[in-house]
Design an enzyme around this catalytic site. Structure first.
Site, mmCIF file in Angstrom:
data_model
loop_
_atom_site.group_PDB
_atom_site.id
_atom_site.type_symbol
_atom_site.label_atom_id
_atom_site.label_comp_id
_atom_site.label_asym_id
_atom_site.label_seq_id
_atom_site.Cartn_x
_atom_site.Cartn_y
_atom_site.Cartn_z
ATOM 1 N N LYS A 16 0.831 -1.227 0.000
ATOM 2 C CA LYS A 16 0.000 0.000 0.000
ATOM 3 C C LYS A 16 0.853 1.259 0.000
ATOM 4 O O LYS A 16 0.777 2.100 0.899
ATOM 5 C CB LYS A 16 -0.980 0.024 1.173
ATOM 6 C CG LYS A 16 -2.058 -1.043 1.099
ATOM 7 C CD LYS A 16 -3.115 -0.863 2.178
ATOM 8 C CE LYS A 16 -4.184 -1.933 2.140
ATOM 9 N NZ LYS A 16 -3.731 -3.267 2.543
HETATM 10 O O1 6AU Z 1 -9.606 -11.452 5.577
HETATM 11 P P1 6AU Z 1 -8.924 -10.541 6.557
HETATM 12 O O2 6AU Z 1 -9.801 -9.461 7.071
HETATM 13 O O3 6AU Z 1 -8.262 -11.277 7.681
HETATM 14 O O4 6AU Z 1 -7.708 -9.865 5.774
HETATM 15 C C1 6AU Z 1 -7.879 -8.986 4.709
HETATM 16 C C2 6AU Z 1 -6.558 -8.608 4.097
HETATM 17 C C3 6AU Z 1 -5.613 -7.868 5.023
HETATM 18 C C4 6AU Z 1 -5.744 -6.424 4.623
HETATM 19 O O5 6AU Z 1 -4.533 -5.715 4.790
HETATM 20 C C5 6AU Z 1 -6.130 -6.515 3.152
HETATM 21 O O6 6AU Z 1 -6.783 -7.763 2.985
HETATM 22 N N1 6AU Z 1 -7.040 -5.433 2.683
HETATM 23 C C6 6AU Z 1 -6.756 -4.671 1.541
HETATM 24 C C7 6AU Z 1 -5.730 -4.981 0.569
HETATM 25 C C8 6AU Z 1 -5.471 -6.323 0.137
HETATM 26 O O7 6AU Z 1 -5.177 -4.099 -0.047
HETATM 27 C C9 6AU Z 1 -7.541 -3.576 1.232
HETATM 28 C C10 6AU Z 1 -8.749 -3.353 1.923
HETATM 29 O O8 6AU Z 1 -9.517 -2.468 1.602
HETATM 30 N N2 6AU Z 1 -9.064 -4.189 2.953
HETATM 31 C C11 6AU Z 1 -8.254 -5.228 3.348
HETATM 32 O O9 6AU Z 1 -8.627 -5.949 4.270
HETATM 33 O O10 6AU Z 1 -4.297 -8.339 4.766
#
Ligand code: 6AU
Length: 378
Positions: free
Chosen positions: A209
């Site tokens: 990010k």
């Molecule tokens: O399924 P979770 O909630 O345990 O993890 C979600 C993962 C985490 C966040 O850093 C990432 O997705 N993420 C991102 C990304 C991938 O850029 C963007 C966002 O809007 N929300 C999010 O959760 O590693």
């Protein structure tokens, strides 16, 4: 009286310029973006057809231009009339200036035509449309391996990251890391992850990010303790600093055939990534198709202009049941994000890494994600 007449003349001239301009296509895009700024969430592009009818009936747009606009609108239709909340609304009353000047024409203005739903293309076809080599490779991989699952390796140690890559590897298309959250990240660790990616046929995505000016992200991406560009096929960035961030990252990653995902929409409650922001991110992606391979997005089917099909949509905030966590994360099901919202890749963290058997959980999410993808193609 005279001043009023002059004012009306000026206004009419301004309207004419908008449509007579050579940069007509650009203006139309601007129009659709500005409509989305005006508190009209999920405003479908087909209302532009209605607007066009009114302008044509007023003599402000000639027939050839009207035809070109109709073609442009239908080629860029992103609105899904079958999605919940998108039920057709009655046509709005014509603006008062129109009805005062030409009441008959305004009253006779036809209702907006039914929009054509956009056909979803299979990953094989999307691969041939991708201009960024990493995006092309990702579509090919997903089609070959029959998986659209990305696992978010949010585990507490580097050893656990590598163990997860081996356990989930057979089921995933993408392995997503946060190496700055690990207890260690050496060149040897990066080499081990690369070997696992080759063994199981997945791509690596360091979820860094980036959000700084171009000059700073050049070193954050290319050097520093993590040397992300050396081992991560994909990374992501916010567009907040402006296009310089893409230029900076591209100067490091393009020759290494890396791909950039732009964060268009976030999954967390209260995220500031509204429709207007997502539209600007989509436009920046279109201007950098050689390096930007897609988006982190939530509901691309509601965007006013559909991005190129060669761009991938990766969606976090996914679990088998809807819900959330105590810190604002919001979860939707694979079916919801892929079929209803238009996403391609489901990103799953805790749904897999907190399971008693992460390998088995990855298999389950793989099946759910792929079933949703196949459903979306029907
Ligand atoms: O399924 P979770 O909630 O345990 O993890 C979600 C993962 C985490 C966040 O850093 C990432 O997705 N993420 C991102 C990304 C991938 O850029 C963007 C966002 O809007 N929300 C999010 O959760 O590693």
């Amino acid at each position: 009286m005279k001043a009023e007449r002059e004012g009306r003349k000026k206004e009419r001239k301004r309207e004419m310029c908008f449509f007579d301009d050579e940069k007509f296509k650009k203006n139309l895009t601007f129009l659709s973006l500005s409509l989305s700024f005006h508190h009209r969430p999920q405003l479908p592009l087909f209302q532009l057809s209605y607007l066009l009818e009114v302008l044509t009936s007023k003599g402000l747009v000639d027939a050839a231009t009207a035809e070109a606009v109709e073609e442009f609108i239908s080629a860029n239709q992103a609105f899904d009339p079958t999605a919940p909340g998108n039920e057709p609304k009655p046509p709005r009353a014509a603006p008062s200036s129109v009805s005062a000047a030409a009441p008959a024409a305004a009253a006779a203005a036809p209702a907006a035509p039914a929009p054509k739903p956009k056909k979803r293309l299979p990953f094989e076809e999307r691969a041939s449309l991708a201009q960024c080599p990493a995006g092309k490779a990702l579509f090919e991989l997903m089609a070959r391996k029959r998986t659209n699952l990305a696992v978010a390796a949010d585990v507490p140690s580097t050893d656990a990251v590598l163990a997860l890559a081996d356990a989930a590897g057979p089921h995933i298309a993408v392995f997503k890391t946060h190496v700055d959250a690990q207890d260690r990240w050496t060149e040897e660790d990066a080499a081990k992850l690369t070997a696992l990616a080759q063994k199981h046929d997945f791509m690596v995505f360091e979820d860094r990010k980036f959000a700084d000016i171009g000059n700073t992200v050049v070193s954050q991406y290319g050097s520093g303790p993590f040397k992300i560009a050396d081992w991560s096929h994909l990374t992501n960035a916010h567009l907040l600093p402006g296009p310089g961030i893409i230029d900076g990252l591209k100067s490091v990653g393009k020759d290494k055939q890396r791909g950039l995902l732009l964060l268009a929409e976030m999954s967390s409650a209260g995220a500031l990534t509204d429709e207007a922001y997502a539209a600007k991110v989509a436009a920046a992606a279109e201007a950098n198709l050689d390096f930007v391979c897609g988006f982190i997005s939530q509901r691309p089917l509601t965007w006013p202009v559909a991005p190129s099909p060669g761009l991938v949509h990766m969606t976090p905030g996914v679990q088998l049941a809807p819900g959330g966590d105590a810190l604002g994360q919001q979860y939707n099901t694979p079916e919801k994000v892929v079929v209803q919202e238009g996403c391609d890749v489901i990103i799953v963290g805790r749904g897999i890494v907190k399971a008693a058997d992460p390998g088995a959980a990855a298999k389950e999410y793989r099946q759910a994600g792929w079933a949703a993808y196949e459903q979306a193609l029907k």
